[in-house]
Design a protein around this motif. Structure first.
Motif, PDB file in Angstrom:
ATOM      1  N   ALA A  72      35.438 109.220  27.746  1.00  0.00           N
ATOM      2  CA  ALA A  72      35.833 110.316  27.987  1.00  0.00           C
ATOM      3  C   ALA A  72      36.735 110.968  26.938  1.00  0.00           C
ATOM      4  O   ALA A  72      37.395 110.301  26.298  1.00  0.00           O
ATOM      5  CB  ALA A  72      36.843 110.220  29.380  1.00  0.00           C
ATOM      6  N   THR A  73      36.874 112.196  27.134  1.00  0.00           N
ATOM      7  CA  THR A  73      37.834 113.065  26.114  1.00  0.00           C
ATOM      8  C   THR A  73      38.950 113.284  26.779  1.00  0.00           C
ATOM      9  O   THR A  73      38.783 114.153  27.825  1.00  0.00           O
ATOM     10  CB  THR A  73      37.161 114.172  25.412  1.00  0.00           C
ATOM     11  N   VAL A  74      40.213 113.207  26.706  1.00  0.00           N
ATOM     12  CA  VAL A  74      41.327 113.332  27.624  1.00  0.00           C
ATOM     13  C   VAL A  74      42.168 114.029  26.336  1.00  0.00           C
ATOM     14  O   VAL A  74      42.910 113.340  25.683  1.00  0.00           O
ATOM     15  CB  VAL A  74      42.013 112.095  28.244  1.00  0.00           C
ATOM     16  N   HIS A  75      42.695 115.026  26.735  1.00  0.00           N
ATOM     17  CA  HIS A  75      43.723 115.518  25.875  1.00  0.00           C
ATOM     18  C   HIS A  75      43.377 115.742  24.499  1.00  0.00           C
ATOM     19  O   HIS A  75      44.465 115.451  23.798  1.00  0.00           O
ATOM     20  CB  HIS A  75      45.374 115.187  26.179  1.00  0.00           C
ATOM     21  N   GLY A  76      42.241 115.774  24.451  1.00  0.00           N
ATOM     22  CA  GLY A  76      41.804 115.761  22.705  1.00  0.00           C
ATOM     23  C   GLY A  76      41.521 114.581  22.126  1.00  0.00           C
ATOM     24  O   GLY A  76      41.309 114.525  20.824  1.00  0.00           O
ATOM     25  N   ASN A  77      41.683 113.610  22.818  1.00  0.00           N
ATOM     26  CA  ASN A  77      41.540 112.132  22.296  1.00  0.00           C
ATOM     27  C   ASN A  77      40.557 111.425  23.115  1.00  0.00           C
ATOM     28  O   ASN A  77      40.185 111.784  24.257  1.00  0.00           O
ATOM     29  CB  ASN A  77      42.951 111.086  22.415  1.00  0.00           C
ATOM     30  N   PHE A  78      39.631 110.428  22.440  1.00  0.00           N
ATOM     31  CA  PHE A  78      38.593 109.690  23.103  1.00  0.00           C
ATOM     32  C   PHE A  78      39.222 108.415  23.586  1.00  0.00           C
ATOM     33  O   PHE A  78      40.068 107.804  22.944  1.00  0.00           O
ATOM     34  CB  PHE A  78      37.637 109.354  22.141  1.00  0.00           C
ATOM     35  N   TYR A  79      38.613 108.254  24.806  1.00  0.00           N
ATOM     36  CA  TYR A  79      38.935 106.728  25.441  1.00  0.00           C
ATOM     37  C   TYR A  79      37.793 106.157  25.946  1.00  0.00           C
ATOM     38  O   TYR A  79      36.831 106.798  26.432  1.00  0.00           O
ATOM     39  CB  TYR A  79      40.037 107.138  26.677  1.00  0.00           C
ATOM     40  N   GLY A  80      37.646 104.915  25.939  1.00  0.00           N
ATOM     41  CA  GLY A  80      36.506 103.985  26.257  1.00  0.00           C
ATOM     42  C   GLY A  80      36.746 102.667  26.784  1.00  0.00           C
ATOM     43  O   GLY A  80      37.973 102.155  26.402  1.00  0.00           O
ATOM     44  N   THR A  81      36.224 101.981  27.669  1.00  0.00           N
ATOM     45  CA  THR A  81      36.232 100.921  28.417  1.00  0.00           C
ATOM     46  C   THR A  81      35.114  99.862  27.795  1.00  0.00           C
ATOM     47  O   THR A  81      34.066 100.189  27.828  1.00  0.00           O
ATOM     48  CB  THR A  81      36.227 100.858  29.793  1.00  0.00           C
TER      49      THR A  81
END
Length: 202
Positions: A72-81
């Motif tokens: 997901a994109t959160v506050h302009g940054n990418f996150y992943g599991t």
């Protein structure tokens, strides 16, 4: 026997990171998945412990290769599991907790419908603002963006199995632990964990 998968989501500043840390401290049967992110480390954060900090290019390559269970994109940054790590841990009987946003939670629930989802709410927006300011980790414009996004995030609270209001940390931490304990006592998990005993008792 497979482990339980727990999802903990919340708007930024609601306290999910502290609550998950307390859960891990009190329960040696559960592990936290370390997410990948393209944001810069905050003061005191270590690569591989708090997050896997990667470049946007590296993240994109992993995403295209299907390495992420969710992203997901959160506050302009990418996150992943990491999909492989989570699946291996669950298959080995280890309980796993994902500390992710509502977008990632929705993706995981589609792939793993048995995941147990928990949403953390602040007692008020005033408390949320106070907590964000007290962290002293973000610039004022970043805090303003997080607050603006909080209402959208909170609007998805109905999608979750459990809701904890983090008004008093000790009580909220106990409630999170209670959820984990109760889920382990479900019949299916107990039958799988204690097959030999149940067969002897029949």
């Amino acid at each position: 026997m497979s482990g339980n998968l727990y999802i903990v989501s919340a708007p930024s500043g609601a306290g999910k990171t502290s609550l998950v840390a307390k859960l891990l401290e009190n329960d040696d049967r559960i592990r936290k998945s370390v997410s990948y992110t393209t944001r810069s480390p905050r003061l005191g954060e270590n690569d591989g412990q708090h997050y896997h900090f990667v470049t946007p290019e590296t993240f994109e390559k992993r995403a295209q290769a299907g390495d992420f269970l969710e992203s997901a994109t959160v506050h302009g940054n990418f996150y992943g599991t990491s999909r492989r790590w989570v699946e291996e841990q669950l298959a080995g009987g280890t309980d796993i907790v994902l500390e992710i946003d509502w977008q990632g939670a929705a993706q995981v629930r589609r792939l793993m419908p048995t995941a147990i989802s928990i949403f953390i709410l602040p007692p008020s927006f005033e408390a949320l603002l106070q907590r964000l300011n007290s962290r002293a980790q973000d610039a004022p414009e970043v805090i303003a963006t997080r607050l603006a996004n909080a209402r959208e995030e909170i609007s998805h609270v109905h999608d979750f199995d459990y809701v904890i209001i983090n008004a008093e940390f000790k009580a909220a931490a106990a409630e999170l632990q209670d959820i984990v304990r109760a889920e382990r006592l479900r019949t299916a998990h107990q039958l799988a964990r204690h097959t030999a005993l149940i067969n002897r008792l029949k």
